[in-house]
Design an enzyme around this catalytic site. Structure first.
Site, PDB file in Angstrom:
ATOM      1  CD  GLU A 471      -3.002  -1.231   2.140  1.00  0.00           C
ATOM      2  OE1 GLU A 471      -4.183  -1.502   1.873  1.00  0.00           O
ATOM      3  OE2 GLU A 471      -2.582  -1.074   3.309  1.00  0.00           O
ATOM      4  CD  GLU A 539      -3.564  -6.931   2.741  1.00  0.00           C
ATOM      5  OE1 GLU A 539      -4.643  -6.352   3.022  1.00  0.00           O
ATOM      6  OE2 GLU A 539      -2.444  -6.404   2.862  1.00  0.00           O
TER       7      GLU A 539
END
Length: 1034
Positions: A471, A539
């Site tokens: 991220e 994820e």
């Protein structure tokens, strides 16, 4: 006139041009031994290392500029300082406070600058004496992890500086130490540095020397580093072990490859270096036993240079991207993985070895084959364990700067604020990346993270993929990282989810996609004329609170589509920190519990394990979904199964069968497991048998266990169960009054009726339209509150989106309003009909319901018909069913259905059918953030028991519902669970009565706390419904 400036120079910890000062180049993690025998023991206490772990003197300050000056001088008096253990994190030792954020920075955003004040600073002092054995050696001071940045002094002299919180730092301190006498080591650690801008991971902001500190002795002439690269040939049969050794002298280096027994020499060679100081070996190995996560066969490499001996576990395996797939040893693999943060409930990221090892053993025993080191390199000992136990590792760089997205999301114009997450992401992520990831001024900082990661862990066979970070958007700095890694280590693949087009990564990656999205990707992949890179979900299945749902659907997608190569569940464990409230009650804290502002509340409680790392129900469900043996079809005489291992067959497993039915278990015997190869379907024969109990619902249960002990589990450990129905439940008609039944009715007042049967007496409130009292034949009161039709449940973490609609429609405030009651009787039966409107306040919508109560003998039959209507009607209901409260004397229940644990429509496959008896307290799941829990599903009947009075109880079943119903029983009402924010608060809400739900249907869970909501097939739509429940006392 006096003049000056402050600070006199730019601090290292707020200076992008200073990443390290006087640190040695990064290297592989290894220890020096004096003999081959000691090296092959891998016992670091036998190596040339002095551990500096233990008790250090410590001082805490709120600012680096307010920390004690000159504390590093040898004569500094630290007698009044505190003692702290190292490794540790000072916020968990009573200094400062923990702070949790998921995305945002906890300080003003002004990269690379961090605050002068509110930058907690820890000053450490430790004294040590150099062992005589180290005399004449180069002495290195190695820190395995210091959060976030630090300066080091030895004997009053500054040694250097380093940052990169979860990476090692090593200093040559030979010239600073005295070999005879006491040395003073001083370290100053800063909570925030410019490095903190790329350490913005979803975890607690904690500080300190949190990993091992060692004094490491190297001979004057020594191996400085080595890279052992096993390579298989094109046929994946023979191998070459390429070993590149960096030395600081011309002294010869010997390498030996030993078999797993540590005795048999496979190949050995000795070479001397040229002026290049680099020696290269190419060792041919014929038909090595290959390493996989399923069969982690290890060889042992010895390197000797004079008095220095090193050892390294070696696994022969190849990783490649070929024909659009990730292949290991030439075969497609499926990653059945988890994301693992480093967490301990009292020590934070200072995780003890035994706790770490227990994590990995739990992974293996729950069929997990892969882990992602989210979001930083983990304790180096983890990789040794993963090599030995067998786990695929996606090793991730310590790099995240997610907080910059918050800046751009907050600045979106009003018209764009209402866009979906993905739509806003498409707008803001490119802008956010300009700050650091696409900023050339930060290139060296990014490259440093890649180099530290790869150099330390490059010799581990478990590491099959490097991950550039998490991220942090995308930009040229990631391109530089990828380029450097590929030039240095071409033997592994590279991952980074932020590269959405997979330009500089070897696979596509996504977070929390809907299943439809990955299926669309698979279709496009299949239709491409040229092989396209595969998809790995870095994820998915956000495991927050009660959930996640729909594991099966994800796994089916992985195994039905070659390009979908699995993924990593988010995440392994809750990050709750054990603390006490004002009354001394212990609990696990989350964001805000320490007064930390801003915070992301309980978003840190999102794991398959509770904060103490005991399994939560989600882990049990995941184990079932990823089990390597899955049912294809079954009959009385055989069962067809698929082997979902990637490499090995099933002959290492034992299997036994048993017959499980309504009220009985019939033990069978062992079954011969054939050699079903990886990925293939095979048949297991079942010998002839007779079911001992006829005329009841019956299931076949196969249990697969380890035949022999492994390093991670003993023989007999359960790998999987398979269960399928042999005989359905016979039709059970509605019970009717017996010929000798006598039931009467009397009106006690304008609003109350009394019904007397042969074995029970009931009272019925005409205003409420509800049963209010039930006395059995022994005059025991059974009810505290009679059955009523309800629709709400305490919100789960995964109800965060759908729950907004439920609350906005006031589902939680729905109440029953009686419109009319009529009654009639025959000699054997009393019938009461009730018309009700169940509705919330404020809005006009309702559920119009008709009830028919029939009383006879010891039984009440309740028939319910409901019609939802209204323009504000919610699209779904949390549940539909009857809710009542039993008197406090009921303390256990028995039922036939899925169990023994909780289950929901999309989270139930780990619960096998059987007859279970449990205390009421054990039906409750103690989630660390209280919420809906404890539901049992696919239940055929349930009995609530008062064990104090012997054979006294209440039995419930649904009429003509062969797939069963749901029930829950606890000492908490829905509003109790909604009100409490911690278990200790919930316990104070507990009541002595038993709150019972008998549900005709119950909404699934999904994983909308961060991901998709409930799949359509598991959603409970607000449609007309009808059901009938039989309640009987005994």
């Amino acid at each position: 006139m006096a003049s000056g400036s402050f600070p006199p120079s730019k601090p290292d910890w707020s200076n992008l041009s200073v990443l390290h000062r006087n640190t040695l180049p990064p290297r592989a993690n290894f220890f020096n031994y004096s003999s081959k025998e000691d090296a092959l023991s891998y016992d670091t206490t036998k190596s040339k290392v002095l551990s500096l772990n233990g008790t250090w003197k410590f001082d805490f300050a709120e600012s680096p500029f307010k920390a004690p000056p000159k504390f590093f001088e040898n004569d500094f008096d630290d007698s009044k300082w505190s003692d702290v253990p190292v490794p540790s994190m000072w916020q968990l030792e009573g200094f400062g406070k923990p702070h949790y954020t998921n995305i945002v920075y906890p300080f003003p955003v002004d990269p690379p600058n961090v605050p002068f004040d509110n930058n907690q600073t820890g000053s450490y002092i430790r004294k040590f004496t150099v062992p005589e054995l180290f005399s004449g050696n180069q002495l290195r001071l190695r820190f395995e992890g210091v959060d976030s940045a630090f300066h080091v002094w030895v004997n009053g002299k500054e040694v250097g500086y380093s940052q990169g919180a979860r990476n090692p730092s090593e200093f040559d301190i030979t010239k600073y130490v005295v070999e005879k006498g006491e040395n003073v080591l001083a370290v100053r650690v800063y909570q925030f540095s410019d490095g903190s801008y790329i350490e913005d991971q979803d975890q607690w902001w904690l500080s300190g020397i949190f990993r091992d500190v060692n004094l490491v002795a190297f001979p004057r002439n020594h191996i400085q580093d080595f890279f052992a690269k096993p390579e298989l040939n094109a046929e994946y049969v023979n191998a070459t072990l390429s070993v590149t050794v960096e030395v600081n002298s011309n002294e010869p280096v010997s390498v030996s490859l030993l078999d797993s027994d540590k005795k048999t020499v496979i190949v050995e060679e000795t070479k001397s270096s040229s002026n290049s100081k680099t020696i290269s070996f190419s060792l041919s190995v014929a038909e090595p036993h290959k390493w996989t996560a399923e069969d982690p066969y290890l060889y042992h490499l010895l390197l000797t240079n004079g008095g220095q001996t090193l050892s390294q576990r070696i696994g022969f395996r190849s990783i490649e991207l070929k024909e659009g797939l990730v292949l290991v040893n030439g075969k497609r693999i499926v990653l059945r993985g988890v994301n693992r943060h480093e967490h301990h409930p009292t020590k934070g990221r200072a995780v003890p070895y035994d706790f770490l090892k227990r994590d990995l053993l739990l992974m293996k025993t729950h069929n997990i084959n892969a882990l992602r080191t989210s979001h930083q390199p983990n304790d180096p000992r983890l990789y040794d364990l993963a090599d030995e136990l067998g786990l695929w590792v996606m090793d991730e760089a310590d790099l995240e700067c997610h907080g910059f997205d918050s800046i751009h999301e907050a600045s979106l114009p009003e018209g764009e604020q209402s866009k979906s997450f993905e739509e806003k992401k498409a707008i803001t992520y490119g802008r956010a990346g300009k700050w650091l990831s696409d900023n050339p001024e930060w290139e060296e900082a990014y490259l440093d993270r890649a180099k530290q990661l790869v150099h330390r862990d490059k010799n581990h066979p478990c590491v099959i993929m490097w991950s550039l970070g998490n991220e942090a958007f995308y930009g040229q700095n990631f391109e530089s990282m990828y380029k450097w890694i590929k030039e240095y280590d071409s033997s592994r693949l590279v991952h980074y989810e932020g590269d959405v087009n997979a330009e500089t990564t070897d696979c596509f990656s996504m977070m929390y996609p809907k299943i439809d999205i990955i299926l669309d990707f698979a279709k496009e992949w299949k239709d491409q004329p040229e092989p396209r890179k595969p998809m790995i979900l870095c994820e998915y299945a956000h495991a927050m609170g009660n959930g996640p749902g729909s594991f099966k659907e994800y796994l089916d997608a992985f195994y039905n589509n070659p390009c979908l190569q699995g993924g990593f569940v988010w995440e392994w464990a809750n990050h709750g920190l054990k603390t006490k409230n004002a009354d001394g009650e212990e609990y696990y804290a989350y964001g805000g519990d320490f007064g930390d502002v801003p915070n992301d509340y309980n978003f840190v409680m999102d794991g398959l394990l509770f904060s103490d790392h005991m399994p939560a129900p989600g882990l049990t469900e995941y184990k079932k979904a990823i089990a390597p043996i899955q049912l294809v079809s079954g009959s009385k005489g055989s069962v067809e199964v698929v082997n979902r291992y990637d490499f090995i067959d099933l002959i290492h497993l034992d299997c036994k069968y048993s017959i499980v039915g309504d009220g009985f278990v019939q033990e069978g015997g062992p079954l011969l497991v054939p050699e079903i190869h990886a990925g293939k379907i095979g048949i297991i024969d079942i010998p002839q048998f007779e079911v001992q109990k006829k005329g009841v619902e019956t299931f076949m249960l196969l249990t697969f266990t380890l035949k022999d002990s492994t390093p991670w589990a003993p023989a007999g450990h359960e790998i999987a169960t398979i269960q399928y129905q042999l005989y359905p439940a016979p039709y059970q008609p509605k019970e009717k009054a017996t010929s000798d039944s006598s039931t009467t009715i009397a009106q006690l007042s304008d609003y109350e009726l009394e019904i007397k049967g042969s074995k029970s007496t009931w009272k019925f409130d005409l205003v409420k339209g509800a049963l209010t009292s039930w006395m059995n034949s022994a005059s025991n009161q059974l009810l505290s509150s009679g059955p009523s039709l309800t629709f709400s449940r305490a919100h789960t973490d995964n109800d965060c989106r759908i729950g907004v609609e439920w609350k906005s429609k006031y589902v939680h405030l729905m109440k029953s309003y009686t419109k009319s009651c009529t009654w009639s009787s025959t000699p054997s039966t009393v019938t009461i009909k009730v018309s009700q409107r169940i509705a919330p306040p404020v809005l006009e919508w309702s559920v119009d319901a008709e009830f028919t109560y029939q009383f006879f003998n010891d039984t009440v039959a309740i028939s319910v018909t409901g019609t939802p209507q209204g323009q504000n009607l919610p699209k779904t209901f949390p549940r539909i069913g009857l809710e009542m409260e039993l008197v406090k004397d009921f303390n256990s229940c028995s039922y036939f259905g899925r169990g023994p644990g909780e289950g929901y429509t999309d989270k139930k496959l780990s619960q096998d059918f059987g007859t279970y008896t449990l205390p009421i307290e054990e039906l409750h799941t103690p989630y660390e953030f209280p919420q809906e829990n404890g539901n049992r599903t696919d239940v055929r009947w349930v009995k609530f028991l008062d064990n104090h009075k012997g054979n006294v109880g209440l039995r419930a079943r649904f009429v003509n519902k062969p797939r069963g119903f749901d029930f829950a029983a606890s000492h908490y009402r829905c509003e109790d669970l909604e009100k409490a924010q911690h278990p200790y608060e919930l316990e104070k809400c507990g009541r002595s009565e038993v709150v019972v739900r008998l549900d005709e249907a119950h909404m699934g869970l999904g994983s909308a706390s961060c991901g998709p909501g409930v799949l359509p097939q598991y959603a409970l739509e607000s449609k007309p419904f009808k059901f009938e429940v039989m309640l009987s006392s005994f």
